[in-house]
Scaffold this motif. Structure first.
Motif, short mmCIF file in Angstrom:
data_model
loop_
_atom_site.label_atom_id
_atom_site.label_comp_id
_atom_site.label_asym_id
_atom_site.label_seq_id
_atom_site.Cartn_x
_atom_site.Cartn_y
_atom_site.Cartn_z
N SER A 86 0.72 -1.32 -0.17
CA SER A 86 0.16 -0.14 -0.03
C SER A 86 1.36 1.76 0.25
N MET A 87 2.12 1.16 -0.20
CA MET A 87 2.77 2.37 -0.31
C MET A 87 2.50 2.52 -1.27
N SER A 142 -9.07 -2.49 6.32
CA SER A 142 -8.80 -1.82 7.41
C SER A 142 -9.63 -0.88 8.21
N ARG A 177 -2.95 2.20 -1.84
CA ARG A 177 -3.24 2.56 -0.73
C ARG A 177 -4.40 2.43 0.03
N ARG A 178 -4.99 3.35 -1.43
CA ARG A 178 -6.51 3.96 -1.08
C ARG A 178 -7.67 2.51 -0.82
#
Length: 348
Positions: free
Chosen positions: A169-170, A183, A175-176
């Motif tokens: 997710s970097m 999450s 990541r979004r």
């Protein structure tokens, strides 16, 4: 204790809350000694059981494994208390819980913070925007069984979440998606999480990074042979059993009768469940006050150690005809049977 006329039943939606709050006002203070003693005893017993399960032979690993599951499940259940504790009420507890429980069990508190409070929002409860709600009332025994049994996959999903998706997710687009969909500890698959901001974002990143390193470390050490495959299987089995217990508790925490429209306070209360004494097994599968789930929805500010006393006071004062008595169930299976036969009419 405040004395209220026992012959008067709450007549309006806000009466039950008003009377309950007046009766229990002195129970709203969290007691640090109880929090710390309970957590540290649960953690010590849980990890001792887990270690013994990994190194012992014969029947001992099974017995110690059960001890580990029950003790660590109790320790992990404090994540619910964390979301309701006011800042600095129990100093250091947030950090200690994440270090001792959240990170090692791959359930850091950011997965629940900012999520559980939406379940308590009056305009969200029971709607599509509620992350902890599904319309399960009237579902078949097969559907409810699948709802419960799918939880055993949680440890593998958490391992993937933190060992693979966290470093991946970097990349911004990844990541979004990870933040929005992977999450949060939820049961509503339609729920999408908004990105964190401010101080919470910093806490999130710190705990996510450490949990990611923990998960990757376990995977790498297992691959290179420094961490036994047997130990990994026992660790994941304990986490799976904890997830299974929690899903059973979740199943009987509500009657799941909402059709997706906002409910009144009384309707929300009647859609939730208390399983008080004389039932004894909820001590194991609904620890840290979770057996008083309806009462918690009515008075979310009372810490777990005050719920039993609050329940006794309300039973003694409120007449049997009041809504409070109607959310008390006899046990797990009687509640499951109610869910199976409900037809969604009560909260339509």
């Amino acid at each position: 204790m405040t004395i209220i006329d026992q012959t008067v039943a709450p007549a309006r939606d806000d009466d039950l809350v008003r009377i309950a709050a007046k009766l229990t006002r002195d129970l709203n203070v969290a007691k640090p000694l109880i929090f710390w003693t309970d957590l540290l005893c649960s953690v010590s017993l849980g990890y001792a059981g887990l270690a013994l399960a990994c190194v012992a032979s014969g029947v001992t690993p099974w017995i110690s494994g059960i001890v580990a599951v029950l003790a660590l499940y109790r320790a992990e259940s404090f994540i619910h208390e964390l979301t309701h504790l006011k800042p600095a009420t129990v100093r250091g507890f947030y950090t200690a819980w994440n270090v001792l429980v959240g990170i090692p069990l791959m359930t850091p508190s950011f997965l629940y913070e900012g999520v559980h409070n939406l379940h308590h929002a009056r305009t969200r409860y029971g709607t599509a925007q509620d992350p902890e709600y599904l319309p399960l009332a009237g579902a078949s025994i097969w559907a409810l069984s699948c709802f419960v049994m799918l939880s055993v996959l949680a440890p593998l999903l958490l391992l993937v979440r933190f060992a693979i998706l966290a470093p991946a997710s970097m990349i911004a687009p990844v990541r979004r998606k990870v933040v929005a969909r992977y999450s949060a500890l939820t049961i509503n698959p339609a729920f999408r999480r908004v990105p964190p901001t401010g101080a919470f974002r910093r806490r999130w990143i710190i705990s996510e990074t450490i949990t990611s390193l923990w998960a990757m470390g376990i995977a790498i050490l297992t691959v290179v042979g420094l961490f036994s495959v047997r130990w990994l299987m026992i660790y994941l089995a304990v986490l799976a059993a904890i997830a299974l217990l929690n899903q059973v508790r979740t199943l009987v925490a509500h009657l799941w009768e909402s059709k997706g429209k906002p409910l009144s306070v009384t309707e929300q209360y009647l859609d939730t469940v208390n399983i008080p004494p004389p039932a004894m097994l909820p001590i194991l599968w609904a620890p840290v006050g979770l057996r008083y789930h309806a009462l918690h929805h009515l008075l979310p500010g009372i810490p777990y150690h005050g719920l039993a006393e609050a329940h006794r006071r309300l039973l003694a004062v409120l007449p049997v005809s009041s809504a409070y008595h109607r959310s008390n169930q006899a046990g797990l299976w009687p509640t499951v049977k109610i869910i199976l036969v409900r037809d969604h009419k009560a909260c339509a």
